[in-house]
Design an enzyme around this catalytic site. Structure first.
Site, short mmCIF file in Angstrom:
data_model
loop_
_atom_site.label_atom_id
_atom_site.label_comp_id
_atom_site.label_asym_id
_atom_site.label_seq_id
_atom_site.Cartn_x
_atom_site.Cartn_y
_atom_site.Cartn_z
N ARG A 1 0.84 -1.21 0.00
CA ARG A 1 0.00 0.00 0.00
C ARG A 1 0.87 1.25 0.00
O ARG A 1 0.52 2.26 -0.63
CB ARG A 1 -0.95 0.00 1.20
CG ARG A 1 -2.03 -1.07 1.12
CD ARG A 1 -2.99 -0.96 2.29
NE ARG A 1 -3.77 0.26 2.22
CZ ARG A 1 -4.42 0.79 3.26
NH1 ARG A 1 -4.35 0.21 4.45
NH2 ARG A 1 -5.12 1.90 3.12
N CYS B 1 -1.05 6.36 8.89
CA CYS B 1 -1.37 5.08 8.27
C CYS B 1 -2.46 5.35 7.25
O CYS B 1 -2.41 6.34 6.52
CB CYS B 1 -1.79 4.06 9.32
SG CYS B 1 -3.13 4.63 10.41
#
Length: 278
Positions: free
Chosen positions: A178, A237
């Protein structure tokens, strides 16, 4: 007083009258799942906190998937659980501390230092001979008064300004895939904040789901920080949840003082004018 991690053995030895336990189990794909498993069986005396409802605020489409909750509203909930300034609070989940760490950070944010995450979660409790119960916890409501924050955060403007000022290091807690912008499924845009480093939150854990020893964590984090002080580190995040695992790991390693960017990638990528690195 336990302020980072607590073992199942240590939790079992705490006096119940001076301890409040928070069950933070959750699934992003099924927001009601945590309440269901809590009702089926939880640590004795535990109260349930839902990530979406209790540990997050109202989404606007521009402030990320899990914006910070209203502090006073959360304080009312914590007071209803009977948390006083002298209460030892323990948060747990079944996901390596992923959701319990968010509760840990939020209580620090509200000025409560005696909060720890159960290392190894439900599995560690049961492996130590602990039982689960479906009984409702006793209620001893009080008034939880927020105090000066023990931890701090930064907003999106500070992160944007840091692209040129380089005042702090941004550490992204998402997976390497990611981070690189590959296989993004949670957010509409893949990639990362330019200049960010990557430390997958699961890299803080051993194979048994417990955190690595404090000294090992310290050496790994010092290598990543490259000479920067903890106060010069900002964690992010996807939505400000798994970043709290990195914050907890640093604090447990004796490297307290880093900050959280709560909006994280989901807020950052909501504005196409903000740059993206891949």
């Amino acid at each position: 007083m336990y302020t980072t991690l607590i073992s199942a053995e240590q939790l079992a030895a705490l006096p119940p009258a001076q301890t409040v336990i928070l069950d933070c189990r959750f699934k992003l794909t099924d927001p009601g799942w945590g309440q269901q498993v809590y009702d089926a069986g939880h640590l004795p005396g535990a109260h349930y906190l839902n990530l979406d409802y209790h540990l997050s605020g109202t989404k606007t489409g521009q402030n990320g998937r899990h914006p910070l909750p209203d502090g006073q509203r959360l304080a009312v909930v914590l007071g209803a659980f009977g948390i006083t300034p002298s209460t030892q609070v323990v948060a747990y989940d079944d996901a390596g501390g992923l959701y319990a760490s968010r509760a840990w950070w939020l209580l620090k944010w509200l000025g409560h230092d005696a909060i720890a995450v159960l290392d190894g979660g439900v599995a560690a409790w049961q492996a130590n001979g602990g039982q689960l119960t479906a009984d409702a916890p006793a209620s001893h409501p009080t008034r939880f008064a927020p105090r000066s924050a023990i931890c701090d955060s930064v907003d999106v403007d500070a992160v944007l300004a840091n692209l040129s000022q380089n005042d702090f290091l941004v550490v992204d807690a998402r997976s390497q895939e990611r981070f690189r912008g590959e296989g993004e499924t949670m957010d509409p845009v893949g990639g990362h904040i330019p200049g960010a480093a990557n430390r997958f939150f699961q890299d803080n854990l051993s194979g048994d789901g417990r955190f690595k020893p404090a000294e090992q964590l310290r050496q790994e984090w010092l290598a990543l920080l490259g000479g920067r002080e903890p106060a010069d580190v900002v964690h992010q995040c996807g939505s400000g949840v798994s970043a709290c695992v990195n914050l907890l790991a640093m604090a447990h390693a004796g490297l307290a003082g880093s900050r959280l960017y709560p909006g994280s990638w989901s807020e950052w990528c909501s504005d196409p004018a903000r740059p993206v690195a891949r």
